[in-house]
Scaffold this motif. Structure first.
Motif: not given
Length: 865
Positions: A338-366
Motif C-alpha cells: 500500500n506504499q507503492t500503489c493505491v489499495q493494493c493487497g498482497y502485502d510484501t515488505f522489505v525485511n532487510t537491505t544489505i550493502a555489498l562490496p562493489g557498490g551493490r545492495t541486497k534486498y530481502i523481501l518477505q
C-alpha cells in the motif's frame, strides 16, 4: 497420397460476369496441402477489372445434397482432433481481394460441390445472379502423416529450449507450432493394464512463430511436453509427444529436473512410453521461472519476476515466502504494497537491505502469506533511479526465491542472473483519435502511492508519458472503492487528455445465464410480480433452461426478467462511470453466430417471437439484434460519449456496429505469427460496417505479449506495428503480468510513436493494396493503410534480408502524381517513385528489424521517429 476433391461453381447473370478463382488446388499435381485456398471473385470475360461489373457480395452455397445448415466435421487423426468445414453460406465481397476459403477436405475423397451467386447484401439482400459454373479444387491431406520429433536443448539449470525436427524433408516446413504441457489423466480414467495416459493442460498451451519455446522450472519435478506442428491449418504428427498422438496421449516427452542433491521429487509412471530427458540439476531448492534473461527496466516501471505453477491443475499455489535481489546501489527497488500503489493487497515488505562490496545492495523481501500476486505467478518489483545519471547503464541483477531467510546469505553463484539495461522513460505524444490501453491492469501496473510521490512520480504521469491514453481499471464492479471509477475523481491536470476505460464482465446481456441455465424456481424471482408476469417468466425460463440442456449454448432469444435486470445494471454502470470506453470480456456466447444460426430452430423462445414467413437465418439475426439494441439504447441518455468494446467476434460486425458496439478481435494466437495476424485483422477491417450514432468506427484488438506463449520485446513491437498496419485504431492489452521485461512496454510505446503523426490514415483509411511478386520470400510480413494519397506501411524482413521490391496501388492518385518514400526509422527520403496510381517501390531494409515507411506525394515532410 490421400487426395480430396471439391467442386466450386462459378457463374454469370445479366449485368454481371464473374468467376471464382483459386490460388492453388486446381489439379492433383497442385493440390492444396492446408485447410484453405485463397478465393477471389474475378471478371469472366475481361482482363481489366475496371471494365466489368461485379456484384457487391457473392454467396457461396453447398449443392451436393447436404443441407447448408449442416456443419461438417472430418476426423483429422486418432486424437479426435477435427477440421471444421465452413458453415454455409459463406459470404465473399469481391472488393476484399483474395479471401481464405476454409474447408480442409471431404470424407472418403468425395467431391463437395459449392456454388456462387451475386447478392446486394448478406442479410435481407436481393439476389442479383443465378448460380455459377464449376471450378474444381483438390486437397492433399498427406501432411497429416508428416513426422516430427520434439527436440530438447539444455540452456541452464532447470531451463531448456524445446523445438521440433521434421523427419520428412520433402514436405513444406510447418508455418505454426503449438507446444503443450501434459498432465496424467486421473486414475479413474486410466485403462487397466494399459500404458499411462495424458491430456493437455489449458494453462500451458504455447504458440511460437520461431517454432521454439523456453521452459524453466521452479523446483525438482517431472513435466511432460509435446508439440503439434501445422501447415496452413493442417496438423502433422509429432512422434515425441503432441496432440496428434492421441487424446488421451501416450507419448509426451518427460523432462526430469533433479534438485541440488541430484534427486527428483517425482517418479515416472509405470509403463511410460514417451522419451525422457534429464535436465541440468538446480543449484538450490527453488528458482524463479525466468525465460528472458536480457531485459530492460525504466524509472517508475514494474517488473514481473515470473514464478511457476508447479501443478498445472492448481490455479493458485503457495510459493516460498522470501525473495531476494541484488542490484547496483544507485538503483532502488520496491515491492508491491500500500506504499507503492493505491489499495493494493498482497502485502510484501522489505525485511532487510544489505550493502555489498562493489557498490551493490541486497534486498530481502518477505510475504508472510506466501502470495505475491493475484495468481501467485510472479513477484512484482518497482524500479527507481536517477535517469539523468544512469539511463542506458547496463548491469547484472541477481534473483533468488527461497523458503528460509538464511538462504539469502548463499553465494551469488547459486542465484539466477539477469542482464539489465536501465532506460530513460520515453516521452511519447498522446494519440488524439487512436485508443491505446493496458486494459487488463490497474494503477498497480506502474509505481504509485506515497513512494512514487516521494520520487516525483505517479501512475498517471508515467502512463501518460509512455503514450497510453486510456486509463484502465480491470474487473471494475459497481460499488468499488477504487477512486478512478467515479468521474469526480478524474479531474485536474493529471487526467488532462486522458480517457477512462474500465473492464467489467458483470454488466453483460448474458449475466442471466447464471439463473436460466438452472431449473426454474419461482422463489428466485424478484418480488412484486403479478401472477401473469410470473407465469410468463417461468415459461421463458423453462424454455431457456431446456434449450441450454439440449445444446449447451445460451438462449439468445430469452428476454425475460433476468435479462431486463442485466440491462438496467449496465445502464447504471454507464451512468455511474461516465467512461469513454467500457470493455466487456464476456465469452458466454462461445462461437456465437456460427452456432446460434444453426440452433435457433431449437429455441422455443425464438419460435414464440418468429414473424410470419421469417426464415431461420433472419430470425436468428433479429434475436441477436434485439438483445443488443435493447441493452445499449440507454447510452444516448445516460452517457452519450461511452463506447463499448466487446472481446472477440461472436456475431457479425454489422449487427454489433448498428448497436454501438465495437468488436475487439482476440489476436492472442495469431499475434505469434505475423502473416496470420496481418490477414486476420485486415479481414476484420474490411468487414467493418459504419458505427451507429455517427461515432468513430474503431478496430481495437486485444493484444498480448505472453498469452499462449512468451514474446520478446522485438516480437511485441513487430506484432503491434502490423496490428496498426492491418487496420487497428489502437489496442487493448492483456495483461500487465506479461511484462517480465519492461522492454515489452517500451515496444508498445515505440509502436505508438510510429503511428501518432498519421492518425487519420488509421481512423479514416483502408488496408493498403500491396503486392509482393517475386520478393515475397524476403519479408516475414508486410501490411499498411492508405488514406487519400498517403500510405503507412510496415515491412518485417526474413532473417538477414536487406532489399525488397513491392507494388502499391493508390486509387486516388492521378497518372501524373509523383510520390516519395520516407523511411521513418531514419527520416530519409530514399526513393522518388511515380507515377500513380500503380507504384513500384524498391527499398533498403533495416535487417532483422521492422522498416516503417510513409508513401506520400513528392515534397511531403519526412521526419525520423
Amino acid at each position: 497420397m490421400a487426395l480430396v476433391l471439391i467442386a466450386l461453381l462459378a457463374g454469370t447473370s445479366s449485368g454481371y460476369d464473374f468467376d471464382l478463382a483459386i490460388n492453388r488446388g486446381t489439379s492433383y499435381e497442385t493440390a492444396a496441402l492446408g485447410t484453405y485456398v485463397e478465393m477471389s471473385v474475378v471478371c469472366k470475360t475481361s482482363e481489366i477489372m475496371e471494365d466489368c461489373t461485379l456484384p457487391e457480395w457473392v454467396r457461396v452455397d453447398r449443392t451436393d445434397g447436404v443441407s447448408d445448415t449442416t456443419p461438417y466435421w472430418r476426423v483429422a487423426d486418432e486424437a479426435a482432433s477435427f477440421v471444421n468445414a465452413p458453415g454455409f453460406p459463406v459470404w465473399i465481397k469481391p472488393s476484399w481481394g483474395p479471401t481464405r476459403f476454409f474447408f480442409g477436405g471431404a470424407p472418403d475423397n468425395r467431391p463437395v460441390t459449392v456454388v456462387g451467386s451475386g447478392w446486394t447484401a448478406p442479410m435481407n439482400g436481393t439476389q442479383l445472379t443465378q448460380n455459377c459454373t464449376p471450378v474444381t479444387i483438390y486437397y492433399n491431406v498427406t501432411y497429416e502423416t508428416v513426422d516430427f520429433e520434439l527436440v530438447v536443448t539444455d540452456l541452464a539449470p532447470g531451463s531448456v529450449k524445446l523445438s521440433i525436427k521434421q523427419i520428412n524433408a520433402s514436405f513444406p516446413a510447418p508455418d505454426q507450432v503449438r507446444f503443450d504441457r501434459f498432465i496424467t489423466l486421473p486414475a479413474e480414467k486410466q485403462s487397466e493394464g494399459a500404458a499411462p495416459a495424458f491430456q493437455t493442460s489449458f494453462f500451458y498451451h504455447e504458440e511460437s512463430g520461431a517454432q521454439e519455446i523456453i521452459v524453466t522450472m521452479q523446483q525438482s519435478m517431472i513435466a511432460y511436453y509435446g508439440a503439434t506442428p501445422s501447415y496452413q491449418g493442417r496438423e502433422g504428427q509429432c512422434t515425441a509427444g503432441g496432440v496428434y498422438d492421441g487424446a488421451p496421449s501416450y507419448y509426451p516427452t518427460a523432462l526430469i529436473l533433479p534438485g541440488p542433491d541430484g534427486t527428483v521429487n517425482d517418479t515416472l509412471p509405470s509403463g511410460f512410453l514417451g522419451k525422457v530427458h534429464k535436465m541440468i540439476p538446480l543449484k538450490s531448492e527453488y528458482q524463479f521461472c525466468i525465460e528472458q534473461t536480457n531485459i530492460t527496466v525504466f524509472n517508475g516501471g514494474r517488473l514481473y519476476v515470473p514464478l511457476c505453477r508447479p501443478n498445472p491443475a492448481e490455479e493458485i499455489s503457495k510459493q516460498p515466502g522470501f525473495s531476494s535481489f541484488v542490484v547496483p546501489s544507485w538503483m532502488s527497488i520496491y515491492p508491491q504494497n500500500n506504499q507503492t500503489c493505491v489499495q493494493c493487497g498482497y502485502d510484501t515488505f522489505v525485511n532487510t537491505t544489505i550493502a555489498l562490496p562493489g557498490g551493490r545492495t541486497k534486498y530481502i523481501l518477505q510475504n508472510s502469506h506466501k502470495r505475491w500476486s493475484t495468481y501467485n505467478d510472479n513477484v512484482p518489483l518497482y524500479f527507481v533511479f536517477d535517469e539523468s545519471k544512469y539511463a542506458s547503464q547496463n548491469f547484472q541483477m541477481f534473483a533468488k526465491i527461497h523458503e528460509n531467510i538464511s538462504e539469502a546469505d548463499s553465494d551469488l553463484g547459486s542465484w539466477q542472473q539477469l542482464n539489465v539495461v536501465a532506460m530513460a522513460t520515453p516521452s511519447v505524444s498522446l494519440p488524439k483519435q487512436l485508443v491505446t490501453s493496458i486494459t487488463w491492469a490497474d494503477s498497480s501496473f506502474l509505481l504509485d502511492g506515497p513512494v512514487a510521490t516521494a520520487h516525483g512520480l505517479s501512475f498517471l504521469s508515467t502512463y501518460k508519458k509512455l503514450g497510453f491514453n486510456t486509463v484502465p481499471l480491470v474487473s471494475a464492479r459497481l460499488g468499488t472503492s477504487q477512486p478512478s471509477f467515479y468521474p469526480g475523481n478524474r479531474t485536474g491536470p493529471a487526467y488532462q487528455s486522458l480517457l477512462f476505460g474500465p473492464e467489467d464482465s458483470s454488466v453483460v446481456p448474458t449475466g442471466y445465464s447464471r439463473y436460466v441455465n438452472k431449473p426454474p424456481n419461482a422463489s428466485l424471482l424478484p418480488s412484486g410480480l403479478s401472477p401473469s408476469q410470473i407465469q410468463i417468466e417461468m415459461m421463458k425460463w423453462k424454455n431457456a433452461y431446456l434449450f441450454h440442456n439440449a445444446t449447451k449454448f445460451i438462449d439468445v432469444a430469452y428476454d425475460g426478467i433476468f435479462y431486463q435486470q442485466d440491462k438496467m445494471q449496465f445502464c447504471l454502470y454507464a451512468k455511474t462511470t461516465q467512461a469513454d470506453w467500457i470493455y466487456i470480456d464476456d465469452e458466454v456466447y462461445g462461437a456465437g453466430w456460427d452456432t446460434w444460426r444453426f440452433l435457433v430452430t431449437q429455441s422455443a423462445n425464438a419460435a414464440a417471437r418468429r414473424l410470419p414467413t421469417e426464415s431461420d437465418e433472419n430470425l436468428a439475426y433479429r434475436m441477436v439484434n434485439e438483445v443488443f439494441q435493447s441493452w445499449t439504447e440507454c447510452l444516448s441518455t445516460v452517457s452519450p460519449k461511452t463506447n463499448i468494446g466487446w472481446y472477440g467476434t461472436p456475431f457479425p460486425d454489422a449487427l454489433m456496429a448498428q448497436n454501438g458496439i465495437s468488436m475487439q478481435p482476440s489476436e492472442y494466437g495469431p499475434q505469434h505469427y505475423l502473416p496470420a495476424l496481418s490477414y486476420s485483422l485486415r479481414m476484420a477491417k474490411l468487414r467493418q460496417a459504419p458505427m451507429s450514432a455517427g461515432k468513430t468506427r474503431h478496430l481495437v484488438p486485444w493484444l498480448t505479449a505472453c498469452t499462449y506463449g512468451q514474446m520478446t520485446a522485438a516480437e511485441t513491437l513487430s506484432s503491434t506495428l502490423h496490428s496498426f498496419g492491418s487496420g487497428a485504431t489502437g489496442f487493448s492489452f492483456f495483461q500487465a503480468d506479461c511484462f517480465d521485461d519492461m522492454g515489452k512496454i517500451l515496444a508498445l510505446s515505440r509502436a505508438i510513436e510510429f503511428v501518432v503523426p498519421f492518425e487519420d490514415i488509421f481512423i479514416k483509411g483502408t488496408p493498403a493494396n500491396i503486392s509482393m511478386g517475386a520478393d515475397s520470400n524476403v519479408l516475414e510480413a508486410a501490411s499498411g493503410m492508405t488514406y487519400g494519397l498517403d500510405s503507412w506501411i510496415v515491412l518485417t524482413p526474413t532473417m538477414g534480408a536487406t532489399q525488397v521490391k513491392f507494388n502499391l496501388k493508390i486509387d486516388a492518385a492521378q497518372p501524373n502524381t509523383e510520390f516519395q518514400v520516407c523511411t521513418l526509422n531514419t527520416g530519409q527520403v530514399n526513393a522518388i517513385v511515380g507515377q500513380g496510381p500503380q507504384l513500384s517501390i524498391s527499398l533498403t531494409l533495416s535487417p532483422d528489424t521492422n522498416t516503417v515507411v510513409v508513401v506520400s506525394t513528392k515534397g511531403s515532410a519526412c521526419k525520423k521517429i
